[in-house]
Design an enzyme around this catalytic site. Structure first.
Site, mmCIF file in Angstrom:
data_model
loop_
_atom_site.group_PDB
_atom_site.id
_atom_site.type_symbol
_atom_site.label_atom_id
_atom_site.label_comp_id
_atom_site.label_asym_id
_atom_site.label_seq_id
_atom_site.Cartn_x
_atom_site.Cartn_y
_atom_site.Cartn_z
ATOM 1 N N GLY A 1 0.779 -1.230 0.000
ATOM 2 C CA GLY A 1 0.000 0.000 0.000
ATOM 3 C C GLY A 1 0.810 1.280 0.000
ATOM 4 N N TYR A 2 2.116 1.196 0.291
ATOM 5 C CA TYR A 2 2.902 2.419 0.463
ATOM 6 C C TYR A 2 2.945 3.267 -0.807
ATOM 7 C CZ TYR A 2 6.625 5.591 1.840
ATOM 8 O OH TYR A 2 7.356 6.727 2.114
ATOM 9 N N CYS A 3 3.382 2.695 -1.905
ATOM 10 C CA CYS A 3 3.479 3.462 -3.160
ATOM 11 C C CYS A 3 2.098 3.953 -3.599
ATOM 12 C CB CYS A 3 4.108 2.614 -4.257
ATOM 13 S SG CYS A 3 5.827 2.147 -3.944
#
Length: 317
Positions: free
Chosen positions: A175-177
């Site tokens: 989920g970070y990007c």
């Protein structure tokens, strides 16, 4: 011809330097609310602005983090406990801020709180793994902003959103990007809409820095846990060698991460105190010289680069 061009570029840079060095007046009367102040960028920014005499309202996730920050700052700085994933916590913090800023409004909102795990190859993850990161980095940031906007608008102030170079070039799954791409889109819309009220919105795009979010102490156990939870089919397709190479890359990333967080917090401070803040700030040599140029390259070239530099699954073609 070339002489005129060089002179024009030089003049433009001088004018830009002059504009960016103009500082907002009466900084000691201005309130700034910062999320994620337990450690990392938020913690350093809170101390940095406090030394400059601004009225810092620091939101921490834990009481321990809040107490440690108060011990390192002046009596001007105040702290509040905030969990950006909980609506009731955000509402309570918003009321707390309103009581302190009063009719002056909130000059600065810095959305800094963020996490990076779980992260790993996409096939190793489930929906909850994505949601955990998005709830903090994107949805939490959006809800905090929506609650604080009336106070920011009243002060004709600033919103500073912390994105990442991963909001320009996606380097790994999870989920970070995705969340950082979302921060970029949300900030762009917000900037255009709030320009009519005199509110300025800036985006901070740090490169690789040593913070809690990027620490291998968090990333390595997270990847190992995802591997342990993966199905036998996934493990067979990727293989132990892929896992070892992936973990090695995390260790290499940790070694090249910069320790001087002030490269980022100086950008945040400029966005809050300059009369003419930039729309985007790229912090770190890798952000300026590698990721930013890469984001403008043809997709095929970027894909080829990652294909040849990334670990290969056991059953790769």
């Amino acid at each position: 011809m070339w002489l005129y061009l060089v002179a024009l570029v030089g003049l433009w840079n001088l004018l830009r330097l002059f504009r960016e060095r103009q500082v907002v007046s009466h900084l000691q009367d201005k309130y700034v609310f910062i999320t994620g102040c337990d450690s990392g960028f938020g913690n350093l920014l809170a101390r940095q602005l406090d030394r400059r005499g601004m009225r810092v309202l620091a939101a921490c996730l834990t009481e321990k983090g809040a107490e440690e920050l108060r011990n390192r700052t002046s009596d001007r700085l105040e702290t509040v406990i905030l969990d950006v994933t909980k609506t009731e916590s955000i509402v309570a913090a918003t009321q707390w801020v309103k009581e302190r800023v009063g009719n002056r409004g909130l000059w600065g909102l810095v959305n800094n709180a963020g996490i990076s795990v779980p992260s790993g190859p996409t096939e190793w993850l489930n929906k909850q793994d994505f949601a955990k990161v998005l709830d903090v980095n994107l949805l939490g940031m959006i809800e905090v902003t929506l609650n604080m906007l009336p106070s920011v608008r009243k002060a004709r102030g600033r919103v500073v959103n912390v994105s990442s170079v991963m909001g320009r070039v996606s380097c790994f799954g999870g989920g970070y990007c995705i969340s950082k791409y979302g921060v970029e889109a949300f900030s762009d819309c917000l900037r255009r809409e709030l320009s009519y009220f005199g509110v300025k919105v800036a985006i901070i795009e740090p490169g690789s820095f040593k913070t809690g979010a990027t620490s291998r102490d968090w990333l390595l156990p997270s990847v190992k846990m995802l591997w342990d939870q993966a199905s036998s089919e996934v493990k067979e397709s990727y293989g132990e060698k892929f896992l070892l190479s992936y973990l090695t890359n995390i260790n290499l990333l940790d070694q090249i991460c910069k320790e001087d967080l002030s490269l980022v917090t100086d950008c945040m401070e400029h966005a809050l105190t300059s009369c003419h803040p930039r729309t985007r700030y790229s912090a770190g040599w890798d952000a300026k010289l590698f990721f930013l140029p890469m984001s403008y390259l043809p997709t095929a070239l970027v894909d080829a680069f990652f294909y040849w530099t990334s670990p290969k699954p056991a059953k790769a073609l």
